[in-house]
Design a protein around this motif. Structure first.
Motif, short mmCIF file in Angstrom:
data_model
loop_
_atom_site.label_atom_id
_atom_site.label_comp_id
_atom_site.label_asym_id
_atom_site.label_seq_id
_atom_site.Cartn_x
_atom_site.Cartn_y
_atom_site.Cartn_z
N PRO A 317 0.83 -1.21 0.00
CA PRO A 317 0.00 0.00 0.00
C PRO A 317 0.87 1.26 0.00
O PRO A 317 2.09 1.20 0.23
CB PRO A 317 -0.79 -0.12 1.31
CG PRO A 317 0.07 -0.95 2.20
CD PRO A 317 0.79 -1.91 1.30
N GLU A 318 0.24 2.38 -0.25
CA GLU A 318 0.98 3.64 -0.30
C GLU A 318 1.35 4.10 1.12
O GLU A 318 0.49 4.24 1.99
CB GLU A 318 0.13 4.72 -0.97
CG GLU A 318 0.83 6.07 -1.07
CD GLU A 318 -0.06 7.14 -1.65
OE1 GLU A 318 0.35 8.32 -1.65
OE2 GLU A 318 -1.18 6.80 -2.10
N TYR A 319 2.65 4.31 1.33
CA TYR A 319 3.14 4.81 2.61
C TYR A 319 3.37 6.31 2.51
O TYR A 319 3.70 6.83 1.43
CB TYR A 319 4.45 4.13 2.99
CG TYR A 319 4.27 2.78 3.65
CD1 TYR A 319 4.34 2.65 5.03
CD2 TYR A 319 4.03 1.64 2.89
CE1 TYR A 319 4.19 1.41 5.64
CE2 TYR A 319 3.87 0.39 3.48
CZ TYR A 319 3.95 0.29 4.87
OH TYR A 319 3.77 -0.93 5.47
N PRO A 320 3.27 7.01 3.60
CA PRO A 320 3.65 8.42 3.58
C PRO A 320 5.16 8.56 3.45
O PRO A 320 5.90 7.57 3.59
CB PRO A 320 3.16 8.94 4.94
CG PRO A 320 3.12 7.74 5.82
CD PRO A 320 2.77 6.59 4.92
N ARG A 321 5.61 9.75 3.18
CA ARG A 321 7.05 9.98 3.05
C ARG A 321 7.76 9.69 4.36
O ARG A 321 7.27 10.03 5.44
CB ARG A 321 7.25 11.45 2.64
CG ARG A 321 8.70 11.91 2.51
CD ARG A 321 8.74 13.26 1.81
NE ARG A 321 7.88 14.22 2.50
CZ ARG A 321 8.33 15.11 3.41
NH1 ARG A 321 9.60 15.12 3.75
NH2 ARG A 321 7.49 15.97 3.96
N GLY A 322 8.92 9.05 4.30
CA GLY A 322 9.69 8.80 5.51
C GLY A 322 10.60 7.60 5.40
O GLY A 322 10.50 6.78 4.48
N GLY A 323 11.52 7.52 6.37
CA GLY A 323 12.42 6.39 6.46
C GLY A 323 12.08 5.47 7.60
O GLY A 323 12.58 4.36 7.71
N GLY A 324 11.22 5.93 8.51
CA GLY A 324 10.72 5.13 9.62
C GLY A 324 9.26 5.47 9.84
O GLY A 324 8.83 6.61 9.57
N PHE A 325 8.47 4.51 10.29
CA PHE A 325 7.02 4.70 10.36
C PHE A 325 6.47 4.21 11.70
O PHE A 325 6.99 3.28 12.31
CB PHE A 325 6.33 3.94 9.23
CG PHE A 325 6.83 4.33 7.87
CD1 PHE A 325 6.29 5.42 7.20
CD2 PHE A 325 7.87 3.63 7.27
CE1 PHE A 325 6.77 5.79 5.94
CE2 PHE A 325 8.35 4.00 6.02
CZ PHE A 325 7.80 5.08 5.37
N LEU A 326 5.41 4.87 12.13
CA LEU A 326 4.60 4.39 13.25
C LEU A 326 3.22 4.03 12.72
O LEU A 326 2.62 4.80 11.94
CB LEU A 326 4.45 5.46 14.33
CG LEU A 326 5.65 5.76 15.23
CD1 LEU A 326 5.28 6.82 16.27
CD2 LEU A 326 6.17 4.50 15.93
N TYR A 327 2.74 2.86 13.11
CA TYR A 327 1.34 2.50 12.91
C TYR A 327 0.63 2.81 14.23
O TYR A 327 0.86 2.14 15.23
CB TYR A 327 1.17 1.00 12.66
CG TYR A 327 1.67 0.43 11.36
CD1 TYR A 327 2.45 1.15 10.47
CD2 TYR A 327 1.36 -0.88 11.03
CE1 TYR A 327 2.90 0.58 9.30
CE2 TYR A 327 1.80 -1.47 9.86
CZ TYR A 327 2.57 -0.73 8.99
OH TYR A 327 3.02 -1.31 7.83
N VAL A 328 -0.25 3.78 14.22
CA VAL A 328 -1.02 4.11 15.41
C VAL A 328 -2.46 3.69 15.16
O VAL A 328 -3.14 4.26 14.30
CB VAL A 328 -0.94 5.62 15.73
CG1 VAL A 328 -1.74 5.95 16.99
CG2 VAL A 328 0.51 6.05 15.89
N GLU A 329 -2.91 2.67 15.89
CA GLU A 329 -4.24 2.11 15.66
C GLU A 329 -5.17 2.50 16.79
O GLU A 329 -4.88 2.30 17.97
CB GLU A 329 -4.15 0.59 15.55
CG GLU A 329 -5.46 -0.06 15.11
CD GLU A 329 -5.31 -1.53 14.81
OE1 GLU A 329 -5.17 -1.88 13.62
OE2 GLU A 329 -5.31 -2.34 15.75
N LEU A 330 -6.32 3.05 16.40
CA LEU A 330 -7.34 3.48 17.35
C LEU A 330 -8.58 2.62 17.17
O LEU A 330 -8.91 2.22 16.04
CB LEU A 330 -7.71 4.95 17.11
CG LEU A 330 -6.53 5.94 17.06
CD1 LEU A 330 -7.01 7.30 16.58
CD2 LEU A 330 -5.88 6.05 18.44
#
Length: 975
Positions: A317-330
């Protein structure tokens, strides 16, 4: 009937003695064969420890009998669930008890009390499936949830992605039924009043130093290293059940569990936040936690790119720009409120960019990449990346600083690793490219681990956040805990397992004797019984047994530099091949799905091949009976090539083993007939009618099956009375005379199955592609791909055939003419196996120039599929199409027809010569019964069964008397 009478004396014993004692007590499934010991010699860790005996108990009484035999013989016991333990918690020198094979039931789900009563070997996903209809779920969910067991989760205090919302395993244990090392059976839990002198002594041990427990234990949620003595504090209600979680099978053997269930959230909103680096993502964790997410996961960009390379861009899927990511699930009940909440998360974050993900399907795609992180992270660098220091945790406020210091430590040791994991809990997973099989490798490994332990301790962290300490970290506990804390650990071990028979050498030793010599920088020598963290490390394919490594390979093994040892060591034991794939469109591993035997899993086969390479346990090289026993039920489906996150290709390894085994020797009869089927079909073609008549005579058919090595319950396919290439000539001549030559050319490659057996799909392909505006040609020159020679390991002949076919097809490809293949298994040879067999550069060009019908039609301007609204289509993709070619184009095309399409996962069970060979019939049918046969029985009247593979159509004809058609027959206009 299980008997618990013990002989009067105990001591060390041979495997033969242990087996005799177990069987004398009524334990049925006891195995000390070399094959089984090889299968269980490692888990998902770096350690290789060969057991004496493996037991797969069928009832609780048998487990108690195992413990009784252990005390009688002095042989230790190691409990094992799915075998996905990463710290070496599930390997042992004595009796390994596999709970997953038989003790795997969900006994009860009490929706009112929100609890479930389960066996220790029940798979997490199986419990979720039973609880889901009542709107409930078990809260913790490790990335291995499709195969890990509840007992294993409790043993390691596993947490998973959503521990922020639902807690650890220790927080979700209502009651445990367990047996101590002395054989005493205890039921402990939240609503259980248990009285026992053993529990009184346990209480007394903790009472001797409450201050140490209160100050050193339970400081933050992911402090899993050591024993969680904080649960035994008076103010915590002396919660023995929660305390046992994370004890790694060293204090008791789990017989059953009652676990808490939670309500499944009605709605979930995922926010994906992009940062410049993983450390910057870690810095933002404290800002995210006040928002109350149920998950806050971290993932590095390199893992995403490895997944993209392995699965294709369409799967990412399309990721936002960045070299590291957080998945924050609500999670919540109101989508609008969740959306507003998610906006606040974004506003408070320091992210460079973000995405809101509310589609369930797209959320699943994001989580799939995160869940396959362990396997994917092992293949990022030039060297394989390994576990060993993969589970450290620090208080969440420190995770950003820890990640920076950890990166500096990697650079200091000239190592590489890509962190990911449960950053919201401060738990960091990573695979590191330790060169442990190279000179000085173990010493370098130890040096790094010691430094990493000091670093983690300096941040107030824990060496384990959910995987346990096992063999990988138990030696290091003095760097994290004081002498009084370690004394408490030894004290509780002595109460519950005074003879040190339960997983000895893990976490503590009850009778430590200091070494006179220093052992490393500030780390005491391993205590007696505690294995050093650099002992028993398994090689990574570098240490070949004498006489094997120099053998000329039949296949090039391009992804592993021609090294079969390195190839089979791709398997790290994560065990995705054990998962039920019926809802995932996966294929791996059909034989395991049918037998539920570790031997028949991709992982099990890899383990035996690793032992063949090692040469200490499996000593016969390629011809070792253990090797052929493990490979016998491999269907060569290539499911693992696509589904295994580490890229195992067992079909290729099997071909190589068969090639090495039988080169210059007499082969099984089936190799001479089924393995050369296209050759015999070509010879028979001129007299096909006579041959078909002869094969209908019962006596002749019986003899023919015997000669060919075919099971007598199988039918023999009829030969086409007119070859496809010849039958198509009048049709093509008429079309050419009636049309101008400006139409674009396309060549249909007449594979052997279409040419000599099932011509209807080929003739339909001519009509279909003509109707799509192409000038169709059929490749007339002899061009067999050699598939049947490949699967039977006749690789020298297969190479000759492939090189000839590449030369024929390259004429079309070089001229820009697309080549269409109709039999998926043959087309997959050109896409994948051809470049493994030959270094002819034209093979690479041909691999890129051959297409499925669906792939060609997808790029054909102006063509529209027929309207099939109201038609039910049940689709059985060929294994090689799912695994090598991809089935997405076919599904997209079928979707455009408007038909109601049911796509099946898994294998049909025939798999070329496999399902017809003697000795394979029962497994072949059992594989078909996983999905194909139930789907065919359940389909509505008038439904169409679609199966491009000749094997799949043959299996349906044999087992269900159901005709199946090729995609071309579904789409082609009438004659």
């Amino acid at each position: 009937m299980v008997s618990l009478e013990a002989p009067p004396t105990a001591g060390s014993a041979s495997a033969t003695d242990v087996v005799a004692e177990l069987r004398r007590r009524g334990v049925a499934d006891v195995d000390d064969s070399t094959t089984t010991r090889a299968l269980y010699s490692t888990d998902a860790s770096l350690y290789r420890v060969v057991p004496q005996v493996v037991v797969r108990p069928r009832e609780v009484d048998e487990v108690l009998a195992v413990l009784d035999a252990s005390r009688a013989t002095g042989v230790p016991v190691t409990s094992r669930g799915a075998g996905t333990s990463i710290a070496g918690n599930a390997v042992g020198t004595g009796i390994v008890v596999d709970f997953a094979k038989h003790l795997n039931r969900v006994h009860e789900v009490d929706a009112e009390r929100r609890v479930a009563r389960v066996d220790p070997g029940v798979v997490h996903a199986a419990l979720q499936k039973v609880a889901a209809p009542q709107g409930l779920r078990f809260g913790p969910d490790p990335s291995t949830h499709t195969r890990c067991t509840i007992g294993g989760m409790i043993g390691n205090n596993a947490c998973g992605n959503r521990a922020l919302g639902y807690g650890r395993s220790s927080d979700n244990v209502a009651a445990l039924d367990l047996a101590t090392g002395t054989g005493e059976r205890l039921v402990v839990g939240r609503d259980v009043t248990a009285t026992s002198p053993t529990l009184d002594r346990l209480r007394d041990v903790v009472a001797t130093d409450l201050a140490t427990v209160r100050t050193e234990l339970g400081r933050f949620g992911r402090q899993v290293s050591g024993y969680s003595l904080e649960h035994l504090l008076p103010e915590r209600g002396f919660d023995v059940a929660s305390f046992m979680a994370g004890s790694e099978g060293t204090l008791g053997v789990l017989l059953g569990a009652t676990v808490d269930l939670v309500a499944t959230p009605r709605h979930v909103h995922l926010v994906v936040l992009g940062y410049g680096s993983m450390a910057e993502a870690g810095d933002d964790v404290p800002t995210m936690l006040p928002h109350g997410p149920i998950a806050c996961e971290g993932l590095g960009a390199r893992i995403i790119e490895v997944y993209r390379a392995a699965k294709g861009a369409a799967g990412v899927p399309e990721y936002p720009r960045g070299g590291g990511f957080l998945y924050v699930e609500l999670a919540g009940d109101d989508p609008a409120e969740l959306a507003a909440h998610a906006d606040r998360v974004v506003a408070d974050s320091a992210a460079l960019a973000h995405r809101h993900v509310t589609s369930v399907a797209e959320q699943a795609a994001f989580w799939r990449i995160r869940e396959e992180g362990a396997g994917l992270a092992s293949r990022i660098w030039d060297r394989p990346a390994l576990s060993g220091w993969e589970d450290a945790a620090v208080p969440p406020a420190s995770v950003g600083a820890y990640l920076r210091d950890f990166d500096a430590l990697l650079q200091q040791h000239d190592l590489h690793g890509e962190p990911y994991g449960h950053l919201g809990d401060g738990c960091v997973h990573v695979r590191i490219d330790f060169p442990i099989s190279e000179p000085g490798g173990p010493a370098g490994y130890r040096a790094f681990i010691e430094d990493a332990a000091r670093l983690t301790a300096s941040h107030g962290g824990s060496f384990s956040g959910e995987h346990g300490d096992g063999r990988a970290r138990s030696e290091l506990l003095p760097l994290m805990y004081s002498a009084p804390a370690l004394a408490l650990f030894r004290g509780v071990k002595h109460v519950l397992d005074p003879d040190d028979l339960l997983n000895p050498g893990v976490l503590v030793d009850p009778d430590p004797v200091p070494s006179a010599a220093p052992h490393g920088r500030g780390v005491p020598a391993p205590l007696p019984g505690v294995r050093a963290l650099d002992a028993d490390l398994r090689a990574q394919g570098k240490g070949w047994a004498a006489g094997l490594q120099g053998t000329r390979r039949g296949l090039r093994l391009l992804h592993d530099d021609g090294d079969l040892g390195a190839a089979v060591h791709r398997c790290t034991g994560v065990g995705k091949c054990l998962a039920d794939n019926r809802t995932s469109n996966g294929v791996m591993c059909p034989s395991f799905q049918a037998t539920r035997d570790e031997k028949d899993s991709t992982r099990g086969r890899a383990r035996v091949l690793q032992e063949m390479v090692d040469g200490r346990l499996v000593t016969g090289g390629y011809r070792a009976p253990e090797v052929h026993e493990a490979l016998d039920l491999c269907l060569s489906c290539k499911g693992c090539l696509n589904d295994c996150p580490t890229g195992i290709d067992m079909a290729t390894y099997k071909s190589e083993v068969l090639h090495q085994t039988y080169r210059g020797r007499v082969r099984p009869r089936s190799h001479y007939v089924l393995g050369k089927l296209p050759f015999w079909a070509r010879l028979t073609s001129p007299v096909a009618r006579l041959a078909n008549l002869a094969l209908r005579v019962p006596g002749l058919a019986h003899v023919a099956r015997w000669v060919a090595g075919v099971d007598q319950r199988r039918s023999l396919p009829a030969f086409a009375t007119q070859r496809f290439s010849r039958a198509a000539r009048p049709l093509l001549t008429a079309r050419a005379e009636a049309s101008r030559d400006e139409r674009p050319r396309v060549a249909i490659w007449a594979d052997s199955f279409t040419e000599y057996f099932s011509t209807s799909g080929g003739l339909a392909a001519v009509r279909l592609l003509e109707s799509a505006g192409y000038r169709v040609e059929v490749v007339q020159k002899q061009s067999c791909c050699g598939l049947t020679w490949i699967t039977t390991g006749q690789l020298d002949t297969a190479r000759e055939l492939v090189e000839r076919t590449v030369a024929v097809l390259h004429e079309y490809v070089a001229a820009g003419v697309p080549v269409v293949g109709l039999e998926p298994s043959c087309l997959a040879v050109l896409r994948s196996d051809a470049v493994e067999l030959t270094d002819d550069p034209r093979a690479v060009e041909v691999a890129a120039g051959v297409h499925t019908v669906a792939e060609l039609l997808a790029r054909t301007d102006g063509w529209e599929p027929p309207d099939l609204r109201g038609t039910e289509v049940v689709v059985q993709p060929h294994c090689h199409q799912s695994s090598v070619l991809g089935f997405e184009a076919d599904m997209d095309l079928l979707g455009r027809t408007g038909a109601t399409v049911t796509r099946l996962s898994g294998c049909c069970g025939l798999a070329g010569n496999f399902g017809v060979e003697r000795g394979h019939y029962e497994v072949s049918v059992a594989v078909a019964e996983q999905q194909l046969m139930p789907a065919v029985r359940a389909m509505g009247e008038g439904a169409v069964v679609l199966a491009d593979g000749f094997s799949c159509r043959t299996q349906l004809d044999d087992l269900a008397d159901v005709p199946a058609i090729h995609l071309t027959e579904l789409l082609a206009p009438g004659e």
